[in-house]
Design a protein around this motif. Structure first.
Motif, PDB file in Angstrom:
ATOM      1  N   LYS A   1      10.842   8.330 -16.997  1.00 36.81           N
ATOM      2  CA  LYS A   1      11.359   9.344 -16.073  1.00 36.81           C
ATOM      3  C   LYS A   1      10.106  10.417 -16.102  1.00 36.81           C
ATOM      4  N   VAL A   2       9.744  10.457 -14.609  1.00 36.26           N
ATOM      5  CA  VAL A   2       8.568  11.282 -14.439  1.00 36.26           C
ATOM      6  C   VAL A   2       9.034  12.593 -13.856  1.00 36.26           C
ATOM      7  N   PHE A   3       8.250  13.838 -14.016  1.00 37.73           N
ATOM      8  CA  PHE A   3       8.489  15.019 -13.587  1.00 37.73           C
ATOM      9  C   PHE A   3       7.068  15.475 -13.261  1.00 37.73           C
ATOM     10  N   LYS A   4       6.904  15.118 -11.811  1.00 33.07           N
ATOM     11  CA  LYS A   4       5.736  15.284 -11.200  1.00 33.07           C
ATOM     12  C   LYS A   4       5.101  16.592 -10.998  1.00 33.07           C
ATOM     13  N   THR A   5       6.031  17.749 -10.640  1.00 27.79           N
ATOM     14  CA  THR A   5       5.602  19.091 -10.642  1.00 27.79           C
ATOM     15  C   THR A   5       5.204  19.684 -11.938  1.00 27.79           C
ATOM     16  N   GLU A   6       5.701  19.039 -13.216  1.00 24.41           N
ATOM     17  CA  GLU A   6       5.383  19.501 -14.552  1.00 24.41           C
ATOM     18  C   GLU A   6       4.234  18.811 -15.190  1.00 24.41           C
ATOM     19  N   ARG A   7       3.577  17.527 -14.285  1.00 22.51           N
ATOM     20  CA  ARG A   7       2.857  16.641 -14.937  1.00 22.51           C
ATOM     21  C   ARG A   7       3.289  16.094 -16.239  1.00 22.51           C
ATOM     22  N   ARG A   8       4.694  15.351 -16.313  1.00 24.29           N
ATOM     23  CA  ARG A   8       5.214  15.226 -17.542  1.00 24.29           C
ATOM     24  C   ARG A   8       5.878  14.038 -17.273  1.00 24.29           C
ATOM     25  N   VAL A   9       5.941  13.099 -18.269  1.00 22.40           N
ATOM     26  CA  VAL A   9       6.621  11.744 -18.313  1.00 22.40           C
ATOM     27  C   VAL A   9       7.388  11.626 -19.452  1.00 22.40           C
ATOM     28  N   ASP A  10       8.689  11.406 -19.561  1.00 19.82           N
ATOM     29  CA  ASP A  10       9.512  11.447 -20.750  1.00 19.82           C
ATOM     30  C   ASP A  10       9.921   9.696 -20.729  1.00 19.82           C
TER      31      ASP A  10
ATOM     32  N   GLU B   1       7.405   4.303  -0.580  1.00 25.76           N
ATOM     33  CA  GLU B   1       7.304   5.489   0.346  1.00 25.76           C
ATOM     34  C   GLU B   1       7.167   5.086   1.897  1.00 25.76           C
ATOM     35  N   ALA B   2       6.937   3.672   1.860  1.00 27.66           N
ATOM     36  CA  ALA B   2       6.794   3.399   3.496  1.00 27.66           C
ATOM     37  C   ALA B   2       7.821   2.590   3.877  1.00 27.66           C
ATOM     38  N   ALA B   3       9.154   2.647   2.961  1.00 27.23           N
ATOM     39  CA  ALA B   3      10.347   2.115   3.612  1.00 27.23           C
ATOM     40  C   ALA B   3      11.127   2.914   4.516  1.00 27.23           C
ATOM     41  N   ASP B   4      12.032   1.923   5.202  1.00 28.33           N
ATOM     42  CA  ASP B   4      13.084   2.767   6.226  1.00 28.33           C
ATOM     43  C   ASP B   4      14.253   3.039   5.632  1.00 28.33           C
ATOM     44  N   ASP B   5      14.494   4.459   5.354  1.00 25.94           N
ATOM     45  CA  ASP B   5      15.627   4.863   4.729  1.00 25.94           C
ATOM     46  C   ASP B   5      16.683   5.164   5.583  1.00 25.94           C
TER      47      ASP B   5
ATOM     48  N   TYR C   1      15.666  12.743  -6.246  1.00 27.91           N
ATOM     49  CA  TYR C   1      14.608  12.161  -5.444  1.00 27.91           C
ATOM     50  C   TYR C   1      13.328  12.630  -5.072  1.00 27.91           C
ATOM     51  N   GLN C   2      13.109  13.791  -5.498  1.00 22.85           N
ATOM     52  CA  GLN C   2      11.987  14.441  -5.277  1.00 22.85           C
ATOM     53  C   GLN C   2      10.755  14.243  -6.148  1.00 22.85           C
ATOM     54  N   ASN C   3       9.736  13.978  -5.588  1.00 22.70           N
ATOM     55  CA  ASN C   3       8.492  13.725  -6.303  1.00 22.70           C
ATOM     56  C   ASN C   3       8.631  12.636  -7.053  1.00 22.70           C
ATOM     57  N   GLN C   4       9.081  11.739  -6.841  1.00 26.05           N
ATOM     58  CA  GLN C   4       9.313  10.524  -7.923  1.00 26.05           C
ATOM     59  C   GLN C   4       8.228   9.322  -7.677  1.00 26.05           C
ATOM     60  N   VAL C   5       8.117   8.533  -8.425  1.00 26.56           N
ATOM     61  CA  VAL C   5       7.028   7.483  -8.341  1.00 26.56           C
ATOM     62  C   VAL C   5       7.840   6.025  -8.338  1.00 26.56           C
ATOM     63  N   GLY C   6       7.626   5.415  -7.351  1.00 24.70           N
ATOM     64  CA  GLY C   6       8.179   4.049  -7.284  1.00 24.70           C
ATOM     65  C   GLY C   6       9.692   4.253  -6.661  1.00 24.70           C
ATOM     66  N   LEU C   7      10.441   3.382  -6.967  1.00 22.30           N
ATOM     67  CA  LEU C   7      11.742   3.447  -6.316  1.00 22.30           C
ATOM     68  C   LEU C   7      12.645   4.696  -6.587  1.00 22.30           C
ATOM     69  N   LYS C   8      13.518   5.186  -5.912  1.00 20.58           N
ATOM     70  CA  LYS C   8      14.132   6.466  -6.208  1.00 20.58           C
ATOM     71  C   LYS C   8      15.150   5.932  -7.054  1.00 20.58           C
ATOM     72  N   SER C   9      15.067   6.948  -8.215  1.00 18.34           N
ATOM     73  CA  SER C   9      16.057   6.914  -9.122  1.00 18.34           C
ATOM     74  C   SER C   9      17.107   7.829  -9.381  1.00 18.34           C
ATOM     75  N   CYS C  10      18.394   7.655  -9.562  1.00 17.21           N
ATOM     76  CA  CYS C  10      19.130   8.900  -9.598  1.00 17.21           C
ATOM     77  C   CYS C  10      19.710   8.933 -10.920  1.00 17.21           C
ATOM     78  N   TYR C  11      19.645  10.250 -11.551  1.00 10.83           N
ATOM     79  CA  TYR C  11      19.920  10.654 -13.128  1.00 10.83           C
ATOM     80  C   TYR C  11      20.976  11.575 -13.357  1.00 10.83           C
ATOM     81  N   CYS C  12      21.757  11.731 -12.074  1.00  9.81           N
ATOM     82  CA  CYS C  12      22.873  12.913 -12.294  1.00  9.81           C
ATOM     83  C   CYS C  12      24.336  12.048 -12.312  1.00  9.81           C
ATOM     84  N   TYR C  13      24.948  12.389 -13.208  1.00 11.03           N
ATOM     85  CA  TYR C  13      26.265  11.326 -13.505  1.00 11.03           C
ATOM     86  C   TYR C  13      27.030  12.358 -14.502  1.00 11.03           C
ATOM     87  N   LYS C  14      28.237  11.775 -14.748  1.00 12.03           N
ATOM     88  CA  LYS C  14      29.075  12.424 -15.757  1.00 12.03           C
ATOM     89  C   LYS C  14      29.213  11.168 -16.608  1.00 12.03           C
ATOM     90  N   ILE C  15      29.372  11.446 -18.217  1.00 16.04           N
ATOM     91  CA  ILE C  15      29.743  10.561 -19.212  1.00 16.04           C
ATOM     92  C   ILE C  15      31.106  10.845 -19.747  1.00 16.04           C
TER      93      ILE C  15
END
Length: 651
Positions: free
Chosen positions: A154-163, A220-224, A590-604
């Motif tokens: 999981k990337v955090f571009k603005t923080e220059r961080r990867v978990d 980044e070049a795909a039609d969404d 979906y902001q500042n992600q690398v590769g395919l957009k990934s959603c991490y917002c959920y309930k458990i």
């Protein structure tokens, strides 16, 4: 269990300051140990003389003494050399005391190609030296892991961080934007090569995905634009709440224990009066209500391959059904058991008359006079189980897709009472020569079929032909273990072990008409898919061997209505995503992600035992103050129902 924010996204600055102070103290301690401490004035002069260092006799000895003191001079003009990061470790699990601590303030990393299954660094090889080798990520001496989806990057571009996850939850921070960009680009290239065994260049990406799906390789070049088709139900995102557990907005209304000691193996939810819990000893009938399901006190036991009312036998040879399919206005149930334990294929099935409470037939799969097997069965369409006249259903095997009919070829219902093992009629379908490796399938409201495969491909078949797919989406490298589709056929949900893949099947044809991929060839204006993932912290908490299973949409069987949520099972978790939020391209995830957009917002929803299945009840059981129908969560010993309000279920 209260709702709370995931501690994975805590700022690392506190961890840095705490750890740096600890390192400073340790450095001071080392210095004291090295140089010694001043002597007390009470010592005699002889003692002082003995303790004083002797004058070295040569320059070499001086240099040797200086080296032994380990003076911390910085001989490197660049304090942050290339390929170095700050390494953090998450400690404390998912408790109030959890936090990030600095593991290494400055540590080198490397992408290394190896064919060794051990940690022996001598086995590392140069790039391209062995076609059977793979890429691993090494960070100092503490991290060495094969690059694949199990890392849960999981990337955090603005923080220059990867978990990521690798025998623990780690984070790395880079010292510049350029170093972060170089790392993430190299990681994506290594992941591609490990997945597809091709070097990550444009030519090979075209070979893997095909020219129509190049947007999957370059999101980044795909039609969404088709993702914005959604509807008026869009809800604003709440970026402050991620990966939270069940709170007051998921209310547990009812809990039902499994009766007669049978462990629940699967759910068969009904859209009418009843639902059914299939266990290893029989079937428990429960009543459907707007607040969930509740026991009726009716239980039918397995007895030597049959059903025999309430009597329990200890010598039952009946193999627990792995699939239960409701039919004929939910008055009948088809039960398919594996041929051998551990193998999903079956050579036939039992037909259970729910009203009579007994088996009325044992059907056999046969084609051209030869017995064949089936891996899975499903209804002709999303609402077919409600149809009282339905007598057909679909079957799937590794290289077969077909429709079975329980009537004879003259159109008359077979006399199942006098026919010991009647044969199901293969009425439509195709037996592929090889290579399809089908694993799972599902149907839309009009009967179109979506099929998931071992190679990760997802194929769409129209209602008119099972011979050739109208659309075949390329795989992302992971087998599809379960698949679902919305009632209108616009959205497809595939399950893999480590992530869910959500695909939009909409496209615009040459005449400007909007269609789905079930109706025609989609061409090259295909939207990139979106991935649904657990955060590295939740993935680690779910367990090393826990996998996503049975992801599906909430249950809609009426044209014009849109499914509201997605749910999947992983270990002791039921994980729920807001469907509208996942489709919203402006969503914070979906902001500042690398590769395919990934959603991490959920309930458990967290249970005390491993979850067998999680499903939403039919839309008719939704009520005005909770527009989503209840969620049913089954563990081996009990089943729980939860009321979910879309207005309250904000991710």
């Amino acid at each position: 269990m209260g709702a709370h924010q995931s501690r994975e996204d805590l700022d690392l600055s506190d961890a840095e300051s705490d750890s740096e102070s600890q390192d400073t103290n340790r450095d001071e301690s080392e210095s004291e140990d090295t140089y010694g401490t001043p002597l007390s004035n009470s010592h005699t002069s002889d003692q002082k003389q003995d303790c004083l260092p002797k004058t070295p006799s040569s320059v070499d000895e001086v240099e040797s003494r200086l080296k032994s003191l380990k003076l911390k001079y910085n001989n490197n003009p660049n304090p942050n050399p290339t390929n170095s990061v700050k390494l953090f470790l998450h400690v404390g699990g998912h408790t109030a005391k959890s936090k990030w601590v600095v593991s290494e303030k400055l540590v080198p990393y490397a992408f290394v190609k190896t064919s060794s299954s051990t940690d022996d660094e001598d086995e590392d090889e140069e790039e391209g030296s062995n076609p059977n080798s793979w890429w691993v990520l090494k960070i100092g001496s503490k991290v060495r892991a094969k690059i694949d989806e199990n890392l849960q990057f999981k990337v955090f571009k603005t923080e220059r961080r990867v978990d990521f996850v690798a025998n623990g939850v780690w984070a790395i921070k880079f010292f510049s934007d350029g170093e972060y960009a170089i790392f993430t680009k190299k990681y994506e290239e290594c992941l591609f090569e490990n997945t597809y065994k091709y070097e990550a260049n444009d030519e090979n990406k075209l070979k893997v995905y095909g020219k129509d799906f190049i947007g999957w390789a370059k999101p980044e070049a795909a039609d969404d634009s088709m993702w914005e088709d959604a509807d008026e139900m869009r809800t604003p995102p709440n970026p402050k709440v991620k990966g939270v557990e069940m709170g007051n907005n998921l209310t547990e209304e009812f809990e039902e224990a499994a009766v007669d000691g049978g462990a629940i193996q699967s759910l068969a939810l009904g859209a009418l009066d009843n639902s059914f819990l299939v266990s290893d000893s029989g079937i428990q009938v429960v009543r459907n209500y707007s607040h969930g399901i509740q026991g009726k006190g009716i239980y039918v036991n397995f007895d030597d391959g049959r059903f025999s009312g309430r009597k329990v036998t200890t010598n039952s040879s009946y193999s627990t059904p792995r699939k239960a399919l409701l039919m004929k206005a939910e008055t009948n149930m088809l039960l398919m058991s594996p041929v051998n334990e551990g193998k999903p294929h079956s050579r036939g099935l039992h037909q259970f008359d729910i009203e009579a409470g007994k088996i009325v037939s044992e059907w056999r799969f046969e084609k051209d006079g030869a017995d064949i097997s089936m891996r899975d069965i499903t209804n002709d369409s999303k609402g077919a189980q409600i149809d009282p006249s339905g007598s057909t259903f679909l079957g799937l095997d590794d290289n077969r897709l077909c429709r079975w009919d329980m009537r004879d070829r003259k159109g008359l219902v077979q006399d199942v009472v006098n026919e010991s093992t009647p044969v199901l009629n293969w009425t439509q379908g195709h037996q592929f020569s090889r290579g399809t490796n089908f694993q799972c399938f599902a149907t839309t409201g009009d009967g179109s079929i979506v099929v998931g495969s071992l190679d990760g491909k997802i194929r769409l078949y129209s209602i008119s032909s099972m011979r050739q797919a109208k659309t075949a989406f390329p795989g992302l490298g992971s087998p599809i273990t379960h698949v679902d589709v919305t009632y209108d056929g616009k959205w497809i949900l595939g399950t893999t072990d480590t992530y869910l893949i959500l695909i939009c099947s909409l496209f615009t044809d040459k005449d400007g008409n909007t269609k789905t991929g079930f109706a025609g060839r989609m061409g090259n204006r295909i939207s990139a898919p979106r991935l649904l993932k657990l955060t590295p912290l939740d993935s680690h908490r779910a367990g090393a061997n826990k996998k996503f299973r049975n992801a599906q949409f909430s249950w809609v069987t009426e044209n014009g209505k849109q499914e509201r949520h997605l749910v999947a099972t992983v270990g002791k978790f039921s994980v729920i995503w807001n469907f509208q939020q996942v489709k919203d391209g402006s969503h914070e995830c979906y902001q500042n992600q690398v590769g395919l957009k990934s959603c991490y917002c959920y309930k458990i929803v967290l249970k005390d035992d491993s979850i067998v299945d999680s499903r939403f009840m039919h839309e008719k059981f939704a009520v005005s103050d909770s527009p989503e129908a209840p969620l049913v969560v089954a563990t081996p010993l009990k089943v729980s129902s939860f009321s979910i309000s879309s207005s309250r279920l904000q991710m």
